[in-house]
Scaffold this active site. Sequence first.
Site, PDB file in Angstrom:
ATOM      1  N   GLY A 114      40.771  25.165  41.080  1.00 51.64           N
ATOM      2  CA  GLY A 114      40.856  24.864  39.656  1.00 51.64           C
ATOM      3  C   GLY A 114      40.720  26.095  38.772  1.00 51.64           C
ATOM      4  CG  PHE A 115      38.268  26.865  36.904  1.00 50.19           C
ATOM      5  CD1 PHE A 115      38.734  26.828  35.593  1.00 50.19           C
ATOM      6  CD2 PHE A 115      37.746  25.703  37.460  1.00 50.19           C
ATOM      7  CE1 PHE A 115      38.669  25.649  34.845  1.00 50.19           C
ATOM      8  CE2 PHE A 115      37.670  24.521  36.721  1.00 50.19           C
ATOM      9  CZ  PHE A 115      38.140  24.496  35.407  1.00 50.19           C
ATOM     10  N   GLY A 116      40.147  30.611  38.600  1.00 49.84           N
ATOM     11  CA  GLY A 116      40.041  31.921  39.236  1.00 49.84           C
ATOM     12  C   GLY A 116      38.658  32.491  38.976  1.00 49.84           C
ATOM     13  N   GLY A 117      38.356  33.567  39.639  1.00 47.41           N
ATOM     14  CA  GLY A 117      37.120  34.302  39.362  1.00 47.41           C
ATOM     15  C   GLY A 117      35.836  33.629  39.810  1.00 47.41           C
ATOM     16  CG  ASP A 132      43.683  30.340  46.866  1.00 46.79           C
ATOM     17  OD1 ASP A 132      43.316  31.285  46.140  1.00 46.79           O
ATOM     18  OD2 ASP A 132      44.416  29.412  46.466  1.00 46.79           O
ATOM     19  N   GLY A 133      40.487  32.159  47.114  1.00 49.43           N
ATOM     20  CA  GLY A 133      39.315  32.017  46.250  1.00 49.43           C
ATOM     21  C   GLY A 133      38.210  33.004  46.565  1.00 49.43           C
ATOM     22  N   GLY A 134      37.921  33.860  45.581  1.00 46.82           N
ATOM     23  CA  GLY A 134      36.786  34.766  45.728  1.00 46.82           C
ATOM     24  C   GLY A 134      36.969  35.865  46.757  1.00 46.82           C
ATOM     25  CG  HIS A 166      48.555  32.270  45.620  1.00 47.97           C
ATOM     26  ND1 HIS A 166      48.702  31.572  46.796  1.00 47.97           N
ATOM     27  CD2 HIS A 166      47.665  31.560  44.875  1.00 47.97           C
ATOM     28  CE1 HIS A 166      47.928  30.489  46.768  1.00 47.97           C
ATOM     29  NE2 HIS A 166      47.295  30.453  45.607  1.00 47.97           N
ATOM     30  N   GLY A 198      43.191  37.095  43.139  1.00 45.96           N
ATOM     31  CA  GLY A 198      43.494  37.043  41.716  1.00 45.96           C
ATOM     32  C   GLY A 198      42.748  38.127  40.966  1.00 45.96           C
ATOM     33  CG  MET A 237      41.372  25.347  48.555  1.00 49.41           C
ATOM     34  SD  MET A 237      42.416  26.586  47.752  1.00 49.41           S
ATOM     35  CE  MET A 237      41.374  27.118  46.391  1.00 49.41           C
ATOM     36  CG  ASP A 260      46.750  29.474  42.036  1.00 48.65           C
ATOM     37  OD1 ASP A 260      46.664  28.931  43.153  1.00 48.65           O
ATOM     38  OD2 ASP A 260      46.359  30.633  41.805  1.00 48.65           O
ATOM     39  CG  MET A 298      45.788  24.550  38.694  1.00 52.71           C
ATOM     40  SD  MET A 298      44.314  25.315  38.012  1.00 52.71           S
ATOM     41  CE  MET A 298      44.171  26.743  39.085  1.00 52.71           C
ATOM     42  CG  HIS A 306      47.525  26.592  45.898  1.00 50.93           C
ATOM     43  ND1 HIS A 306      46.302  27.188  45.653  1.00 50.93           N
ATOM     44  CD2 HIS A 306      47.235  25.365  46.421  1.00 50.93           C
ATOM     45  CE1 HIS A 306      45.341  26.360  46.009  1.00 50.93           C
ATOM     46  NE2 HIS A 306      45.869  25.246  46.460  1.00 50.93           N
ATOM     47  CG  MET A 363      45.306  23.434  43.447  1.00 50.22           C
ATOM     48  SD  MET A 363      44.515  24.868  42.720  1.00 50.22           S
ATOM     49  CE  MET A 363      45.939  25.916  42.524  1.00 50.22           C
ATOM     50  CB  SER A 380      46.184  34.547  42.603  1.00 49.31           C
ATOM     51  OG  SER A 380      46.247  33.421  41.753  1.00 49.31           O
TER      52      SER A 380
END
Length: 216
Positions: free
Chosen positions: A141-144, A174-176, A32, A196, A136, A34, A36, A65, A67, A7
């Site tokens: 909304g946010f990475g990390g 997607d995410g974490g 990927h 990401g 998700m 993102d 937003m 993606h 959002m 990402s």
Amino acid sequence: MPIVAPSFLAADFLQLDKACELVNRSQAEWLHLDVMDGRFVPNISFGIPVVSAIRKATTKVCDVHLMIEEPERYTEAFKAAGADVLTVHAEACRHLHRNLQQIKALGMKAGIALNPHTPVAAIDEVLEDADLVCIMTVNPGFGGQKFIHSMLKKVERLKASILKKGGETLIEIDGGVTLENAAALVNAGADVLVAGNTVFGAKDPEATIALLKNIV
Ligand code: DX5
Ligand code: ZN
């Protein structure tokens, strides 16, 4: 073996060319992106011109993606920018079935993303219309952010629904995503791992992509 989709939200925006080169020579098949809008999610990332620029610098599948609210207004623009996979949020679409048809009619693969609180059952009627479902595993909304562990069961539920319908819909996470949870996700049914910070925050991003690719 999962498809790995680094990402770019976690990449250095001043050196997107370097990020493209890195992904181009890596084992990642996708990248990927993102998008937003500051409405559907509290953050604003990047938009059509950036996707278009990355497209020109990559040989990989561009997985976009969205959002954003009213994503149907931008389907053609993202096709023109070079998206191969276009994913919209179920929560942002009043006419999800129509949106999926619109994406596919333009020659892209159509994805549905689900926020953590949205049940798999919410898209049961359109599951066969989707090429991909993105679970998700953080609030978008946010990475990390930290992986929401209860989503593992959701992946299993989605996999069971897809198999029951005899479909070939891909499951994307997607995410974490980390080197620690990736194997469990693939075993639960994940086909595509978005990563990401795990990739771009690593000392050796290319080696990290290889580790994710060969995780099971
Ligand atoms: C979050 C985005 C993700 C994000 C993942 O809203 O959809 O794609 O970049 O970042 P990591 O892998 O760092 O959680
Ligand atoms: Zn994403």
